[in-house]
Design a protein around this motif. Structure first.
Motif, PDB file in Angstrom:
ATOM      1  N   GLN A  29    -112.874  31.082  20.797  1.00 14.40           N
ATOM      2  CA  GLN A  29    -113.140  30.100  21.843  1.00 14.40           C
ATOM      3  C   GLN A  29    -112.259  30.324  23.061  1.00 14.40           C
ATOM      4  OE1 GLN A  29    -112.962  26.040  20.305  1.00 14.40           O
ATOM      5  NE2 GLN A  29    -115.103  25.961  20.901  1.00 14.40           N
ATOM      6  N   ASP A  30    -112.874  30.167  24.230  1.00 14.24           N
ATOM      7  CA  ASP A  30    -112.134  30.107  25.480  1.00 14.24           C
ATOM      8  C   ASP A  30    -112.058  28.642  25.898  1.00 14.24           C
ATOM      9  OD1 ASP A  30    -111.600  32.830  25.973  1.00 14.24           O
ATOM     10  OD2 ASP A  30    -113.693  33.129  26.545  1.00 14.24           O
ATOM     11  N   ILE A  31    -110.925  28.229  26.430  1.00 15.26           N
ATOM     12  CA  ILE A  31    -110.713  26.842  26.807  1.00 15.26           C
ATOM     13  C   ILE A  31    -110.501  26.761  28.321  1.00 15.26           C
ATOM     14  CG2 ILE A  31    -109.325  24.774  26.441  1.00 15.26           C
ATOM     15  CD1 ILE A  31    -110.784  25.719  23.951  1.00 15.26           C
ATOM     16  N   ARG A  32    -111.150  25.814  28.957  1.00  6.95           N
ATOM     17  CA  ARG A  32    -110.950  25.544  30.381  1.00  6.95           C
ATOM     18  C   ARG A  32    -111.321  24.086  30.638  1.00  6.95           C
ATOM     19  NH1 ARG A  32    -115.714  24.590  32.400  1.00  6.95           N
ATOM     20  NH2 ARG A  32    -117.569  25.735  31.755  1.00  6.95           N
ATOM     21  N   PRO A  33    -110.890  23.502  31.759  1.00 10.48           N
ATOM     22  CA  PRO A  33    -111.283  22.134  32.073  1.00 10.48           C
ATOM     23  C   PRO A  33    -112.799  22.035  32.262  1.00 10.48           C
ATOM     24  CG  PRO A  33    -109.446  22.837  33.449  1.00 10.48           C
ATOM     25  CD  PRO A  33    -109.963  24.063  32.758  1.00 10.48           C
ATOM     26  N   LEU A  34    -113.364  20.913  31.860  1.00 10.34           N
ATOM     27  CA  LEU A  34    -114.783  20.661  32.084  1.00 10.34           C
ATOM     28  C   LEU A  34    -114.981  20.136  33.499  1.00 10.34           C
ATOM     29  CD1 LEU A  34    -115.641  18.822  28.743  1.00 10.34           C
ATOM     30  CD2 LEU A  34    -115.979  21.235  29.289  1.00 10.34           C
ATOM     31  N   GLY A  94    -112.018   9.768  30.428  1.00  6.86           N
ATOM     32  CA  GLY A  94    -110.622  10.108  30.189  1.00  6.86           C
ATOM     33  C   GLY A  94    -110.132   9.769  28.798  1.00  6.86           C
ATOM     34  N   ASN A  95    -110.978   9.166  27.986  1.00  8.39           N
ATOM     35  CA  ASN A  95    -110.547   8.724  26.660  1.00  8.39           C
ATOM     36  C   ASN A  95    -110.868   9.756  25.584  1.00  8.39           C
ATOM     37  OD1 ASN A  95    -109.281   6.785  25.004  1.00  8.39           O
ATOM     38  ND2 ASN A  95    -111.274   6.039  24.295  1.00  8.39           N
ATOM     39  N   THR A  96    -110.698  11.029  25.901  1.00  9.61           N
ATOM     40  CA  THR A  96    -110.891  12.099  24.928  1.00  9.61           C
ATOM     41  C   THR A  96    -109.762  13.111  25.113  1.00  9.61           C
ATOM     42  OG1 THR A  96    -112.141  13.733  26.239  1.00  9.61           O
ATOM     43  CG2 THR A  96    -113.375  11.848  25.362  1.00  9.61           C
ATOM     44  N   PRO A  97    -109.552  13.996  24.148  1.00 13.61           N
ATOM     45  CA  PRO A  97    -108.514  15.029  24.307  1.00 13.61           C
ATOM     46  C   PRO A  97    -108.914  16.117  25.300  1.00 13.61           C
ATOM     47  CG  PRO A  97    -109.070  14.666  21.989  1.00 13.61           C
ATOM     48  CD  PRO A  97    -110.139  14.017  22.799  1.00 13.61           C
ATOM     49  N   LEU A  98    -110.156  16.092  25.789  1.00 14.96           N
ATOM     50  CA  LEU A  98    -110.630  17.140  26.672  1.00 14.96           C
ATOM     51  C   LEU A  98    -110.122  16.929  28.094  1.00 14.96           C
ATOM     52  CD1 LEU A  98    -114.321  17.204  25.397  1.00 14.96           C
ATOM     53  CD2 LEU A  98    -112.514  18.838  24.839  1.00 14.96           C
ATOM     54  N   GLN A  99    -109.852  18.032  28.773  1.00 19.12           N
ATOM     55  CA  GLN A  99    -109.469  17.954  30.178  1.00 19.12           C
ATOM     56  C   GLN A  99    -110.731  17.998  31.027  1.00 19.12           C
ATOM     57  OE1 GLN A  99    -106.535  20.789  31.429  1.00 19.12           O
ATOM     58  NE2 GLN A  99    -106.877  20.412  33.606  1.00 19.12           N
ATOM     59  N   VAL A 100    -110.917  16.991  31.863  1.00 15.18           N
ATOM     60  CA  VAL A 100    -112.142  16.855  32.646  1.00 15.18           C
ATOM     61  C   VAL A 100    -111.781  16.765  34.126  1.00 15.18           C
ATOM     62  CG1 VAL A 100    -114.239  15.507  33.032  1.00 15.18           C
ATOM     63  CG2 VAL A 100    -113.236  15.637  30.736  1.00 15.18           C
ATOM     64  N   GLU A 101    -112.437  17.583  34.933  1.00 12.53           N
ATOM     65  CA  GLU A 101    -112.298  17.515  36.387  1.00 12.53           C
ATOM     66  C   GLU A 101    -113.563  16.860  36.943  1.00 12.53           C
ATOM     67  OE1 GLU A 101    -111.665  21.407  37.896  1.00 12.53           O
ATOM     68  OE2 GLU A 101    -109.687  21.646  36.963  1.00 12.53           O
ATOM     69  N   VAL A 102    -113.408  15.777  37.701  1.00 11.84           N
ATOM     70  CA  VAL A 102    -114.542  15.005  38.178  1.00 11.84           C
ATOM     71  C   VAL A 102    -114.659  15.120  39.690  1.00 11.84           C
ATOM     72  CG1 VAL A 102    -115.650  12.736  38.245  1.00 11.84           C
ATOM     73  CG2 VAL A 102    -114.263  13.393  36.266  1.00 11.84           C
ATOM     74  N   ASP A 103    -115.862  15.445  40.162  1.00 12.46           N
ATOM     75  CA  ASP A 103    -116.202  15.370  41.576  1.00 12.46           C
ATOM     76  C   ASP A 103    -117.101  14.156  41.782  1.00 12.46           C
ATOM     77  OD1 ASP A 103    -114.819  17.694  42.094  1.00 12.46           O
ATOM     78  OD2 ASP A 103    -116.590  18.981  42.101  1.00 12.46           O
ATOM     79  N   GLY A 156    -121.323  19.066  33.285  1.00 12.24           N
ATOM     80  CA  GLY A 156    -122.030  17.807  33.081  1.00 12.24           C
ATOM     81  C   GLY A 156    -122.174  17.024  34.365  1.00 12.24           C
ATOM     82  N   MET A 157    -123.128  16.099  34.347  1.00 13.35           N
ATOM     83  CA  MET A 157    -123.360  15.242  35.508  1.00 13.35           C
ATOM     84  C   MET A 157    -123.769  13.863  35.018  1.00 13.35           C
ATOM     85  SD  MET A 157    -126.107  15.821  38.586  1.00 13.35           S
ATOM     86  CE  MET A 157    -126.308  14.653  39.922  1.00 13.35           C
ATOM     87  N   ILE A 158    -123.312  12.831  35.725  1.00 10.64           N
ATOM     88  CA  ILE A 158    -123.713  11.454  35.442  1.00 10.64           C
ATOM     89  C   ILE A 158    -124.382  10.887  36.683  1.00 10.64           C
ATOM     90  CG2 ILE A 158    -122.916   9.128  34.871  1.00 10.64           C
ATOM     91  CD1 ILE A 158    -120.511  10.448  33.473  1.00 10.64           C
ATOM     92  N   LEU A 211    -119.502  14.479  25.846  1.00 13.50           N
ATOM     93  CA  LEU A 211    -118.600  15.502  26.368  1.00 13.50           C
ATOM     94  C   LEU A 211    -118.344  16.607  25.351  1.00 13.50           C
ATOM     95  CD1 LEU A 211    -115.841  13.486  28.266  1.00 13.50           C
ATOM     96  CD2 LEU A 211    -117.481  15.083  29.264  1.00 13.50           C
ATOM     97  N   ASN A 212    -118.182  16.233  24.099  1.00 16.33           N
ATOM     98  CA  ASN A 212    -117.844  17.223  23.076  1.00 16.33           C
ATOM     99  C   ASN A 212    -119.048  18.071  22.693  1.00 16.33           C
ATOM    100  OD1 ASN A 212    -116.521  18.682  21.083  1.00 16.33           O
ATOM    101  ND2 ASN A 212    -116.733  17.064  19.559  1.00 16.33           N
ATOM    102  N   TYR A 213    -120.105  17.420  22.222  1.00 14.30           N
ATOM    103  CA  TYR A 213    -121.219  18.156  21.616  1.00 14.30           C
ATOM    104  C   TYR A 213    -122.171  18.783  22.630  1.00 14.30           C
ATOM    105  CZ  TYR A 213    -119.691  15.835  17.352  1.00 14.30           C
ATOM    106  OH  TYR A 213    -118.944  15.395  16.289  1.00 14.30           O
ATOM    107  N   TYR A 214    -122.339  18.163  23.784  1.00 18.30           N
ATOM    108  CA  TYR A 214    -123.344  18.655  24.726  1.00 18.30           C
ATOM    109  C   TYR A 214    -122.758  19.265  25.990  1.00 18.30           C
ATOM    110  CZ  TYR A 214    -126.897  16.731  21.753  1.00 18.30           C
ATOM    111  OH  TYR A 214    -127.713  16.482  20.668  1.00 18.30           O
ATOM    112  N   VAL A 215    -121.463  19.148  26.154  1.00 21.09           N
ATOM    113  CA  VAL A 215    -120.830  19.747  27.324  1.00 21.09           C
ATOM    114  C   VAL A 215    -119.815  20.796  26.862  1.00 21.09           C
ATOM    115  CG1 VAL A 215    -119.549  19.310  29.451  1.00 21.09           C
ATOM    116  CG2 VAL A 215    -121.190  17.621  28.625  1.00 21.09           C
TER     117      VAL A 215
END
Length: 305
Positions: free
Chosen positions: A31-36, A59-68, A102-104, A290-294
């Motif tokens: 696995q490669d890891i980078r911010p989502l 923000g309530n997950t261990p994943l690092q997320v960058e939001v625009d 991902g997008m919301i 975020l985990n399963y689909y992103v």
């Protein structure tokens, strides 16, 4: 996040049958890891409140997320300062060359209008078309879900005899136990605040779509495409404890016909503090997406999208 286990561990089959996400050693090592990278198209007039609600869940997950943050250029927001928009938001012309994990797409208080009469409809259609090639998985919320189903699949919305207003029990479709709802209780609660609905019969006619969750009271809650690239959520899992109260107080003060939100105030007494029934399900919904689909699905190099 998944648990990493040795290859061929006997417990694997049991864990997977219980919808526990496991990852074999071979996959973990490669696995490669980078911010989502996630794009939030905020269509709500109270943009600061809405962005805070979604950021709390992202923000309530261990994943690092960058939001625009993005807003529509064809409609000037009136409830958010221009200074805030200039500092934190961009319009579609600034982001359309980028790609996102991902997008919301949020809801919007425009249910009373036919889709084509919404001021920014043409721009929203352009954005939704762009998302098919530039976003790996898109989460549509409330009116955004109705708009997405209408644009992508021609599914109409229908007026309700009275507002669907309150916190309602939901269940997962047993025939479509999707990863989006892993870890959910058999019955979970979601706030709804809308004057329109989508209907079961229309969704069933589209082979690319699956109904994932619904309520006997508030109807369809979650619809997904078979690839996990698009999800349509009719409720407001992101709502704060007092959001429904604020909407109720606003309508009462304006003399509008509004019923007390169901399953919200103790003894249906607006003088009492609301009971929060949906927070844990909301956090789990966004963590699963975020985990399963992103995180688990998007390529490390987004240019490969």
């Amino acid at each position: 996040m998944p648990i990493k286990i040795p290859n061929n561990l006997p417990a694997t089959n049991i864990l997977e049958s219980e919808n526990i996400f496991v990852m074999y050693e071979d996959r973990a090592y490669t696995q490669d890891i980078r911010p989502l990278k996630v794009l939030l198209l905020n269509l709500m007039p109270t943009k600061i409140t809405t962005e805070t609600q979604f950021l709390r869940l992202l923000g309530n997950t261990p994943l690092q997320v960058e939001v625009d943050f993005m807003y529509t250029a064809t409609y000037a927001p009136t409830h958010t300062s221009q200074e805030h928009l200039i500092k934190f938001y961009e319009t579609f012309d600034k982001v359309q060359s980028r790609k996102y994990d991902g997008m919301i797409i949020t809801g919007a208080p425009v249910e009373h209008l036919p889709f084509e009469q919404v001021a920014y409809w043409d721009e929203l259609c352009q954005i939704m078309e762009w998302s098919k090639s530039h976003v790996y998985s898109t989460l549509h919320i409330c009116w955004g879900a109705q708009a997405g189903l209408y644009y992508h699949y021609g599914i109409p919305k229908y007026d309700l005899p009275q507002k669907m207003f309150g916190v309602f029990p939901h269940k997962i479709d047993s025939a479509n136990r999707d990863k989006l709802f892993r870890g959910f209780d058999d019955i979970f609660y979601v706030p709804h605040s809308r004057h329109t609905e989508i209907r079961h019969k229309d969704i069933e006619q589209i082979p690319e779509l699956r109904i994932l969750s619904e309520s006997d009271i508030s109807g369809i809650y979650a619809v997904g495409d078979v690839q996990g690239k698009q999800f349509f959520i009719t409720g407001h899992s992101e709502y704060d404890p007092l959001t429904l109260k604020s909407e109720y107080d606003r309508d009462v003060s304006q003399g509008l016909p509004i019923q007390i939100p169901q399953n919200y105030f103790p003894n249906d007494d607006p003088a009492q503090s609301p009971i929060v029934l949906w927070r844990s399900a909301a956090n789990l919904l966004f963590a699963n997406w975020l985990n399963y689909y992103v995180y688990q699905e998007t390529p490390f190099d987004l240019s490969r999208l």
